[in-house]
Design a protein around this motif. Sequence first.
Motif: not given
Length: 916
Positions: A500-529
């Motif tokens: 791995w490039v020394e000191g580099a951060e994850s390529v995907f974490t920011e996107f995955m945090q965004f997705v998880r945040h969106k899931r937690n924002q909405h009711v489980k099983g809803s269209f958006e979730e």
Amino acid sequence: MDTYMDIDDPKLAELMKSASASTASEAPSPTPSAISGTAPRFEFDFPAISDFAFSTDFKEPSHGDWKFDFGELSLNGIVNKEAKRRRIDSLNVPILAIDTEYVLHENGLNNIILCYSYAIGFDDNYTTGIIETQSKGRDGRISLAKLLITAIEDALENETLDAWPEAIILGAHFLRADLFTLSDAFTDIKANVQGVRKSVASLGDAYGVDIDEIKDRIIRREQFTKYDKSSKKRTVDVLFYDSMLLAPAGKSLADVGALVGLPKIEIEPPYRIEEMDVFQREQPEKFKAYAINDAEISYRHLLKMIYFVVEELGLNGLPYTVGGMATRKFLNTIGDDYRKAFGIRQLSKVVWPKDGGKPKTVKGDIPEPARAILEQFAIDCYHGGRNECFMTGPTEVGQWNDYDAPSCYTVILNACRPLDYEAFYMCSDPAAFTVDVCGLARVRFGFPPDTRFPCLPVTTEEYGLYYPLEGESYCTAPEIAVAMSMGCDIQILQGFIVPWVEGAESVFTEFMQFVRHKRNQHVKGSFEERLSKELGNSLYGKLAQGLSGKTAFDVAQGISSRIQPSPITNPYFAAHVTGFARALMSEMLNGIDSDKQVVSVTTDGFLTNADLDKGEIKLDGPVCQQFRRLYHLIDPDGGEILELKHRAKQLIAMKTRGQITAEEEYGFEPVIAKAGVQVPKHVENQHRHMLDLYLDRYPDQTVPYTTLTSSRQQFMFNRDMVNQTKDVRLNLEPDFKRQLVNPKMVLVDGKQHIAFDSKPHPCREDGEFCRRRLDLWRKNNCLKTMEDWESLEEDILLAKLTDQLPIRPQTGEPVDQFFRRMFLRVYAQELYNVPRTYTYKRMAEWLTAKGYPTNPGQFGYASTAPLAEGMIPVTASTIRLLHLLLGEFPEFDYEPLFVADQRCEIAGWLERLRSS
């Protein structure tokens, strides 16, 4: 790969300025902008409607050619990147959702179209309508132009639209089923759509092109001028969308209706969907409501999707698939670091048209040289998930738990940082291949003989991945780390570590945090979730797109072409993520208490009678710890890394991806994985159906299997899409990815059925051999009783020995009869402490009376026939005969006759037989 193309052609640039509402490919640029699709342009009058025709000459490249995305594409060719373009803002484009009702013609090849229904509008204020056909033949079908004009004029009259639109989104749930019922579908429309996951959408994905043939892409267009009712010239750009490709995977129109708050109308008995013409004739108002309701659901779904991508994702247009949506959002998130993170660079080339004209500059993304060196090796180390069945038949009644690792692949993506391809190096030390290393290796391995769940995958040509005790494997660093912790002896034949490039951060974490945040924002099983969850899952799939060599049918060209890589395809990331997932499952499986059983493992979860809450599953290994860290990185409050999904009192394990609930646990949904069996639509209780099918199955049984006309058949032969039903052989027998052991009869649903545990095959070759013998045996047998097992076991053992025995069984001769024949030679020649105490006649009568028909004349040949040692396999039938012979000849020194490495089992077999 993602690319852009510049064309220095003033005439083309000027023409493109007039091509309003051209759209961007789903394959994005490194710094994405607006998204839409390629829009064929239709100009028409009313009521006289002429045919329209367009020509495209797109060609797919062979594997290894440059791959280019044209950025903005119009039907007529390549848009000048430098030209000023007006993009379609999806919020300002009306939606026209359509649905078609039809019944199958009596010839079984065509459909009789009953009506076309539609919903059209901008927002929650929309107009619906229906066009019922005047003829049941092909002459009753309408053209796309008439459908558009009718719907738009209707919307204008109802003030849903206040002016003729310059562009429109035309969509349906499973668009291929509806679009190709139109009269001009096979003359005009099919040239303007692209096959996507067994359906179609606008020509908007990245195309591969030979850069020396760019001149063939110059505009070729025939334009038709048409007029509306007021005799005014109208032009509409049509973007084709399949709302099914924008729904969570596997969701039907009824499922989508529930998600968007508009339940699908169900047809009440005695009417059936297969007889919609009867429903139309006898209940015309209910029929109209039913037809329009389907179009409304697609309309609301597309509308919700537009608001979701704009308001939730911050995009300014609607991609054609959830995968495209995820890719676009991810690349928006990563921004200018795209090329550095994925090891690609932009390349330019000047192309001179063969027929003269100005040169054209082509720009394309290609892998960096250092990345390209090991790509094929990385692809060889890329495999699917770990999928195995460890038990066969019914389990004992108890508590069986179905556990899953939450968001498995999306969590593991967070381990991927930018790779330093220039610094890759060879390594032969297994200890260097640790959990958090991007390592690829071809290894020779051997696990201890008592290993329950070996963890190194071995590829077979026909049967997927095996996990034997020894062999050679293309694998990844996390898998090697788990194998080492299990005491595996590993020799690295070729190994590479890409740091791995020394000191580099994850390529995907920011996107995955965004997705998880969106899931937690909405009711489980809803269209958006549900959609947010699908975004995360889809992004992983894009990493591996194009690596497996699969092909897809090209609607426009009429050929199968290799699926091209996505903008984020990366074999190193794909191999590491899937290898980590297999290592995670393997570590968890080997962390289960030895007195507990495991039914099966499927990709990211397993069925077991071990209880996590009682500490019967260890989750403290290095892979589990790394997974926990990555999981809490995107969801700090996510909890434990195993979640209970289902629970049952008794299960039936049929084969890999084939498990059903035999006795339910109160409060839990039953487990059902149907092993490819298609349950008829009219069946209300799928679990009961599968249970009866399994317990009552018989040899050579067939079941109906219905498929739709394939894209190839439909577009090659201009056919309607119809259901095609054929009988296929039922196969619910075990797949022998492991050796079956410990057979016993178990009571399930009031019936006795055989059940097995299993152990790993010693090597890949053994597993493949057993599977081939099973495939032959099951043509005339089912594995349901002890007698069935004896038959199969003997078939496999005899087949293994056939090439090794100096004296071979006769064709079709059961193994116990082979033993009887060899014993006649022992008796006639007075070998192995067997005295000739009876006459041949009396001995023949005794054997015949005991169930082993013998003719006295056989002893004459036996007295001089050769006899070799190590020929008799240890099976239930040979041990029964041995037990009988020992009762009459207790001094019989039988061991030398049996297969050498099975002799140790004989005493146990005899003891069980004596005590039974």
